[in-house]
Enzyme design. Structure first.
Site, PDB file in Angstrom:
ATOM      1  N   GLU A 185      -6.420 -22.359  25.358  1.00 59.72           N
ATOM      2  CA  GLU A 185      -6.226 -23.740  25.815  1.00 59.72           C
ATOM      3  C   GLU A 185      -7.570 -24.443  26.053  1.00 59.72           C
ATOM      4  OE1 GLU A 185      -1.890 -23.488  27.964  1.00 59.72           O
ATOM      5  OE2 GLU A 185      -3.628 -23.082  29.234  1.00 59.72           O
ATOM      6  N   GLU A 254       3.347 -20.699  23.589  1.00 55.51           N
ATOM      7  CA  GLU A 254       3.891 -20.699  24.953  1.00 55.51           C
ATOM      8  C   GLU A 254       5.030 -21.704  25.073  1.00 55.51           C
ATOM      9  OE1 GLU A 254       1.154 -21.025  28.195  1.00 55.51           O
ATOM     10  OE2 GLU A 254      -0.287 -19.606  27.335  1.00 55.51           O
TER      11      GLU A 254
END
Length: 724
Positions: A185, A254
């Site tokens: 991320e 995710e």
């Protein structure tokens, strides 16, 4: 025809060559625009996150088997740097951190692995998975174009890759690892810090590619993932995500099955109808890998939880914190996976033809020479719809997708839940505890183990996060002529802290407590305190509740009492105590004496029976108990306690904080409509976490339980329960 020996030998060698080439072809992982290709075959991959340190090795086989039975193909896990390298160059891969064992168990079950090396993980894990010692490397700046960081990060990444290679765990070696992730991320961080971030992204990509794993690398939330590295999506919905190249597959690393619980926060949950809807929408729009984060959340044992994170990392996952199926979530998703697999040949052979079936309804049809699959979608949040598809009517509930693997038969609808709901109960085992207690005295400025400085010091730079606790100690001398001694209008002590909690002791007595929260970790204690003429002992116990796991500039994060510290209401007005001489002490006495173990110092006298302390701060409690019969998961009900930590046979089951009641708006929750972490909440007004997992594998026939209580509680209310 008669073959001579030479002809036979040539044929035999040719067969061997063919077999060898066949093995080489089989042991391969690549990708195209449609999907990951394993052994020459495109695959729709259904994946679930299980973090090995958040459960015990004894739990791993059962968790993995349930994931397989739930229809998963892949287990996804981070690699937790601070668990593996607690000191520079000193590595640990035992017990819950036995990464190789975990991956081999996944392989034995016939599943694949997506290894998210990071080594930054976020994951609501202490310091985002970074070892705290990294913060104090000279010149360190985290996750940017910084040589000390890049050197340390490269060294650890290489360590993990070489270990995997040595154990032949990559798919090209015959192992289960089909994907590896570098960084995590990073896109938002890169955007915030600019050019150094872009340079770091390029460097980290080249570093990873240079390790020659033989499997594709991925980067999540990284729109500018370089070259062959696949950029992937994280979030509640990823149907509209597109990778940065038409030659890369659409992957979702995710899909959040719920959300984390923080101390002071309510417990989030996500309706399974919405999860299934998000997956079906993603698949119908060309997605080929979906990972549930989390499939099993587990427990933040020890002090591994991130800032203000609860010890439970249940996450409302299909397998609950204890490893039991959460119904109907587990079974409804299992049925979804079966429907997707029935549609897989068509999904991977063609692009969808999209047809409108109404204002908010549409059909995604996948044709191939030998198969046809259709996804009928209703995006309307409020209204069901009856649609006609190929001349047949289909009833679509609001916010749902129906899957027709043969373009005719509806085998699954995301909102039609057929699996029964199962309510889990916490049932007392009847275990009796006979408590002993030990009360700590507050430290004084000159006692053993203290050190002095002029002014206030930052907490983590002193503790290196070896303990949650750090004492700030000083004396206040009050002259007999102070007016407040006559009027009774006590002076106001104000202490400003960078977090997370603060217990203020005046002359050995708890005067008050202040604490922050996840959204506001800093705190201010401001309260009138009772002082007498002469010397008054002030002891401030600063408590860290995990270190932050997300953000930028990890090297700049501070904790503890940084000031100002003032006393207002003396004759001269206000005293600024910030630059006074302070004494400091790392940890609490019981930690130094190892009271949580069976090898405690013999110098401690435990109070027994009716003399056991209740509602007293800085109190240690201990008892023994027999292991209950059966195999149900066990937990401690800590609802009558305040805040602290718990050990079973010397092993820390996590921080407890039942005194911190959950804030938020709880009520009925409709599955339809866009989900976020505040939409569906439970536990409002109650303890954010009441029950604390006690792994059965940590128990013996007779067991020692030790509780450290910071605030004060009633240990007689603690009970051992089983989850049924």
């Amino acid at each position: 025809m008669v073959l001579n020996f030479r002809d036979k030998s040539c044929i035999f060698l040719a067969i061997l060559c063919c077999l060898s080439l066949s093995c080489i072809v089989k042991a391969s992982v690549s990708y195209d625009r449609k999907a990951v290709i394993i052994n020459g075959q495109r695959r729709i991959l259904l994946s679930g996150s299980i973090h090995y340190p958040r459960s015990t090795p004894e739990m791993w086989p059962g968790l993995i088997q349930k994931a397989k039975e739930g229809g998963l193909d892949v287990i996804e896990t981070y690699v937790f740097w601070n668990g593996h390298e607690p000191s520079p160059g000193q590595y640990y891969f035992g017990d819950r951190y036995d990464l190789v064992k975990f991956i081999k168990l996944v392989h034995q079950a016939g599943l694949y692995v997506n290894l998210r090396i990071g080594p930054y993980v976020c994951a609501e894990w202490n310091f985002g998975g970074f070892p705290v010692w990294l913060k104090f490397v000279p010149g360190m700046a985290f996750r940017t174009d910084n040589e000390p960081f890049k050197a340390a990060m490269k060294k650890f990444t290489e360590k993990i890759v070489w270990m995997m290679k040595a154990e032949k765990l990559f798919q090209t070696q015959g192992g289960p690892i089909i994907l590896a992730q570098i960084e995590n991320e990073y896109g938002p961080v890169e955007w915030e810090i600019g050019a150094p971030g872009k340079a770091y992204t390029k460097w980290v990509a080249q570093m990873a590619l240079g390790l020659s794993t033989g499997v594709p690398w991925i980067m999540c939330k990284q729109e500018d993932a370089p070259g062959p590295i696949i950029d992937t999506c994280n979030g509640y919905y990823c149907e509209d995500f597109k990778p940065n190249s038409i030659n890369k597959p659409k992957m979702w690393t995710e899909n959040w099955t719920g959300w984390y619980t923080d101390f002071g926060g309510a417990v989030p949950y996500r309706p399974v109808e919405d999860i299934a809807y998000s997956v079906a929408r993603f698949i119908q729009k060309g997605g080929s890998l979906v990972n549930y984060y989390m499939y099993h959340g587990g427990t933040n044992f020890d002090r591994t939880a991130g800032e203000f994170m609860a010890s439970s990392y249940d996450y409302d996952a299909p397998l609950d914190e204890y490893g039991l199926p959460r119904e109907p979530k587990y079974s409804h998703l299992k049925a979804l996976h079966k429907a997707i697999k029935l549609s897989e040949p068509a999904l991977l052979s063609a692009d969808a033809t999209v047809t409108s079936l109404g204002a908010k309804q549409e059909a995604y049809v996948f044709w191939s020479k030998s198969s046809c699959a259709a996804f009928l979608s209703n995006k309307d949040e409020n209204s069901a719809a009856r649609v006609l598809f190929r001349g047949f009517p289909y009833d679509l509930p609001p916010w749902s997708v129906s899957i027709l693997p043969d373009c005719k038969t509806e085998v699954y609808n995301t909102a039609k839940v057929n699996a029964p709901s199962v309510h889990r109960n916490m049932v007392p085992t009847g275990t009796k505890f006979s408590w002993g207690s030990f009360n700590e005295a507050t430290p004084t400025a000159n006692e053993a183990g203290t050190f002095a400085r002029n002014g206030l010091v930052e907490q983590i730079s002193m503790t290196w996060d070896k303990s949650d606790y750090f004492w700030y100690i000083t004396d206040i001398t009050i002259g007999s002529g102070e007016t407040f001694l006559k009027t009774g209008d006590s002076p106001l002590l104000t202490v400003m802290s960078a977090g997370h909690a603060l217990h203020v002791f005046v002359n050995g007595q708890l005067s008050g407590t202040a604490y922050g929260g996840l959204d506001h970790p800093k705190l201010t204690f401001s309260q009138k305190i009772k002082l007498h003429a002469g010397v008054n002992k002030i002891a401030l116990l600063s408590v860290a509740v995990g270190l932050p796991n997300v953000g930028t500039h990890f090297e700049q994060w501070n904790k503890g009492v940084l000031g100002p510290v003032t006393l207002k209401g003396v004759n001269s007005g206000t005293w600024d105590m910030s630059k006074w001489k302070w004494s400091y002490k790392i940890g609490v006495k019981g930690e130094a004496l190892s009271l949580h173990t069976n090898t405690e110092s013999s110098g401690v006298r435990w109070t027994q029976g009716s003399f056991v302390a209740k509602k007293q701060p800085l109190t240690w409690y201990k008892s023994t108990f027999a292991t209950p019969a059966g195999n149900e998961p066990l937990a401690l009900d800590m609802n009558t306690m305040g805040k602290g930590q718990v050990w079973i046979n010397g092993r820390n089951i996590g921080r407890h904080w039942p005194a911190y009641k959950a804030q938020g708006s709880c009520g009925r929750c409709n599955y339809a409509g866009t989900f976020d972490a505040k939409k569906c909440l439970s536990n409002c007004g109650e303890a954010s976490q009441r029950w604390y997992h006690v792994p059965r594998s940590w128990l013996k026939s007779q067991n020692l339980i030790v509780v450290f209580e910071e605030l004060g509680g009633d240990p007689n209310g603690i009970s051992l329960v089983k989850r049924t």
